[in-house]
Enzyme design. Sequence first.
Site, short mmCIF file in Angstrom:
data_model
loop_
_atom_site.label_atom_id
_atom_site.label_comp_id
_atom_site.label_asym_id
_atom_site.label_seq_id
_atom_site.Cartn_x
_atom_site.Cartn_y
_atom_site.Cartn_z
N ASN A 70 1.74 -44.99 -18.76
CA ASN A 70 1.36 -46.32 -18.28
C ASN A 70 1.62 -47.38 -19.33
OD1 ASN A 70 0.27 -45.41 -15.75
ND2 ASN A 70 -1.49 -44.60 -16.87
N CYS A 79 3.03 -40.10 -10.03
CA CYS A 79 3.38 -41.41 -9.49
C CYS A 79 4.38 -41.21 -8.36
CB CYS A 79 3.96 -42.32 -10.56
SG CYS A 79 4.50 -43.92 -9.93
N HIS A 159 -8.17 -41.45 -7.26
CA HIS A 159 -8.16 -42.72 -6.53
C HIS A 159 -9.51 -42.94 -5.87
CE1 HIS A 159 -3.80 -43.52 -6.79
NE2 HIS A 159 -3.72 -42.20 -6.83
N GLU A 207 -4.22 -50.25 -10.88
CA GLU A 207 -3.81 -48.94 -11.39
C GLU A 207 -4.44 -48.65 -12.74
OE1 GLU A 207 -0.11 -46.93 -10.94
OE2 GLU A 207 0.77 -48.68 -9.94
N CYS A 216 1.59 -48.70 -5.33
CA CYS A 216 1.23 -47.41 -5.93
C CYS A 216 1.43 -46.35 -4.85
CB CYS A 216 -0.21 -47.41 -6.42
SG CYS A 216 -0.76 -45.82 -7.08
N GLY A 219 -1.51 -44.07 -4.49
CA GLY A 219 -2.57 -44.90 -3.93
C GLY A 219 -2.40 -45.14 -2.45
#
Length: 275
Positions: A70, A79, A159, A207, A216, A219
Amino acid sequence: MTERRTIRFTKMQGCGNDYIYVDTSAYDIPDPQAVAVAWSRRHTGIGSDGLVLIGRSSVPEADFTMRIFNADGSEAMMCGNACRCIGKYVYERGLTDKTDIRLLTPSGIKMLRLNLDIRTGCVESVTVDMGTPVFLNSRQYIPTGDTPAGTFVSMGNPHYVIFVEDVSTFDVATEGRRLEHHPQFPERSNIEFAEVRPEGIRMRVWERGSGITMACGTGACATAVAAALTHRTGRHSKVIMDGGSLDIEWRQTDDHILMSGSASFVYDGELTFNS
């Protein structure tokens, strides 16, 4: 004694989720945490949501590997947008001629199916089998105190999905920053804020380690699952984010989640620095 090094990189994006990609079979990145922080800065670096390292797999079960860091230097487990970008990268840069690719990530092997444009032979979209979601506390996780009720879904990374009345005016920055570091999430969490609309699920994301991003992939998967679990939608949803949309199917037969969407090159570049 310092040494001057030049590394070629590629900027790619999926639904506006932009990362810097480096082929580690050609270039060694000895300190990816520090590189991710320096290169991701929007004003003094290249500018991105983070750094993605593409490698050749040393195990026969996978074709390629992915490590992702990140913008704050922390390593992410997964990801979805980066998976799609890697699929396009390795095929169009001639690293493979396969259209079904096995990608080894820190959260396991993900299967990528490349959907080609028959006219150009380029990768038009990528479908990623994201595996099965993991839940806490019989699927619904409702914290106490100052954390709003939501649904916790792990997609290989954590999440927390909260449905709100009007996501377009919701203060994602304030609430996202607060909830990412909430004591209820000892490993921190990605935070999604979502609203079900006639055209699909409108979602915005904070994020973990990067802040507000345009999209995302994991996400979007978590949000689609949370919407189905709470009977807001069925198992097939369109998730609309700031940077674009993804098609998410939570397959009935085996509970696997299929995420489909595009990926694109932004530009290639090279960076010379002291190491």
